[in-house]
Write a protein that holds these residues in place. Structure first.
Motif, PDB file in Angstrom:
ATOM      1  N   ASN A  99     -88.952  80.840 -25.401  1.00 43.37           N
ATOM      2  CA  ASN A  99     -89.998  81.860 -25.289  1.00 43.37           C
ATOM      3  C   ASN A  99     -91.309  81.345 -25.873  1.00 43.37           C
ATOM      4  O   ASN A  99     -92.383  81.514 -25.285  1.00 43.37           O
ATOM      5  CB  ASN A  99     -89.586  83.142 -26.015  1.00 43.37           C
ATOM      6  N   ARG A 103     -94.500  80.752 -23.501  1.00 43.93           N
ATOM      7  CA  ARG A 103     -95.523  81.796 -23.564  1.00 43.93           C
ATOM      8  C   ARG A 103     -96.667  81.495 -24.548  1.00 43.93           C
ATOM      9  O   ARG A 103     -97.783  81.970 -24.343  1.00 43.93           O
ATOM     10  CB  ARG A 103     -94.878  83.130 -23.939  1.00 43.93           C
ATOM     11  N   TYR A 132     -89.092  84.308 -19.799  1.00 44.86           N
ATOM     12  CA  TYR A 132     -89.576  83.125 -19.093  1.00 44.86           C
ATOM     13  C   TYR A 132     -88.900  83.047 -17.732  1.00 44.86           C
ATOM     14  O   TYR A 132     -87.884  83.691 -17.489  1.00 44.86           O
ATOM     15  CB  TYR A 132     -89.269  81.845 -19.896  1.00 44.86           C
TER      16      TYR A 132
END
Length: 360
Positions: A99, A103, A132
């Motif tokens: 993640n 991100r 994701y």
């Protein structure tokens, strides 16, 4: 055709021609050589930079050992020769690191994600924490496919999967969505293994230490290569028992250990095992977040494969038995993941049910 003779031209014309000659020559060279090469562009970017290799497991295990070796060898194969450092970010079976890499981390090629191999498939199975798209991660390669082995300590009275019907095994894992938890559930679903999954061990190394101490009976999915790297004497000295193995194909070095697909009782279970083996087919994948420029992705894919074939890398990985001797390209990893996302709804729903996720 007019023949230009500078000696017959007025002085100012000769000076003008002479002044234009270097520019004309440079222009000609540009025509023949084209624009600056991609390699130069990539090299200029990486020169003096630090690349973070984000490892989604705790220090001390096979994932970590492999990443640290790669971090030492790979810089010489990346244009510009940046420094590569390892940062461990364990949590949620690799989802936390992925993640973050997907991100939050810079999308410029200075962050490489090294997730656990369950991670690309979590969105497929409806794991809400997985923020994701695995098909948008730009995979750069994997050192080799993996084989996972249900491994228990030698003092356990259990010798086969069938024995677990009478004696429940306490098995360590990092989290509910981690690789060991997943394969523990696969063995329970398809082979009838009787196990209690106990979460809270940050990585495989922590669980193996707990197994030695007698806190737990074993580990649902010890990677064979990692086990040989971190506990090389355990198998030869029969410190552990291996009840079943699962992977894209059987590990020949332990061909006496039953292969999960061979133990399955019907086609539906075999199909589930095949899908469950997809993470093992990708091995220990390395990838980049979406948005990294294409020339840097291409350069890092090449650098990764060059690292895998580097004599120094091969010598050192063989010494510590990392099993990094059958690398897969980024394109191959991309294809394996894409194929899994195209599987039948029935098998995906069955795995979702097994994991307690909502079915379609």
């Amino acid at each position: 055709m007019t023949n230009l003779n500078l000696h017959r031209q007025p002085l100012n014309v000769r000076r003008l021609c002479r002044s234009l000659a270097p520019a004309a020559l440079a222009a000609g060279l540009m025509i023949f050589s084209g624009s600056p090469s991609r390699a130069d562009s990539v090299s200029d970017f990486y020169k003096g930079k630090t690349v973070t290799l984000l490892v989604s497991s705790a220090a001390g295990g096979g994932y970590d050992a492999l990443a640290r070796l790669i971090s030492r060898i790979m810089p010489k194969h990346i244009p510009g020769n940046p420094t590569v450092i390892v940062k461990n970010m364990p949590g949620a079976g690799g989802i936390v690191a992925t993640n973050y890499g997907y991100r939050i981390a810079p999308k410029d090629g200075t962050t490489i994600i090294a997730p656990q191999n369950n991670v690309p498939f979590e969105p497929l199975y409806g794991t809400k924490e997985a923020k994701y798209d695995a098909n948008k991660i730009q995979w750069i390669g994997s050192p080799a496919p993996e084989t996972a082995v249900l491994t228990i300590w030698h003092t356990s009275p259990v010798n086969t999967i069938a024995d677990t019907h009478k004696h429940q095994l306490r098995m360590g894992s990092s989290g509910e969505n981690s690789t060991p938890s997943f394969y523990g559930k696969v063995f329970m679903e398809t082979l009838g293994a009787n196990m209690q999954i106990i979460v809270g061990y940050p990585g495989q190394n922590d669980a193996l230490l707990a197994m030695e101490r007698g806190e737990i009976d074993g580990y649902p999915s010890a990677f064979y290569n990692s086990l040989m790297a971190t506990r090389p004497t355990w198998i030869p000295e029969k410190k552990v028992k291996m009840l079943v193995q699962i992977g894209a194909e059987k590990e020949k070095a332990i061909d006496y250990v039953p292969f999960a697909r061979d133990l399955a009782k019907n086609d539906a279970d075999r199909e589930l095992i095949d899908q469950a083996a997809a993470p093992l087919a990708v091995g220990r994948p390395y990838g980049l977040p979406p948005g990294v420029p294409a020339d840097r992705v291409a350069a890092l894919r090449k650098a990764f494969m060059d690292t895998m074939h580097d004599p120094q890398f091969q010598e050192e990985q063989a010494k510590i038995k990392l099993g990094a001797d059958n690398p897969k390209t980024g394109e191959e990893i991309q294809q394996i993941i894409a194929k899994s996302y195209q599987r039948s709804e029935s098998v995906i729903n069955r795995i979702k049910g097994m994991l307690g996720q909502k079915k379609k």
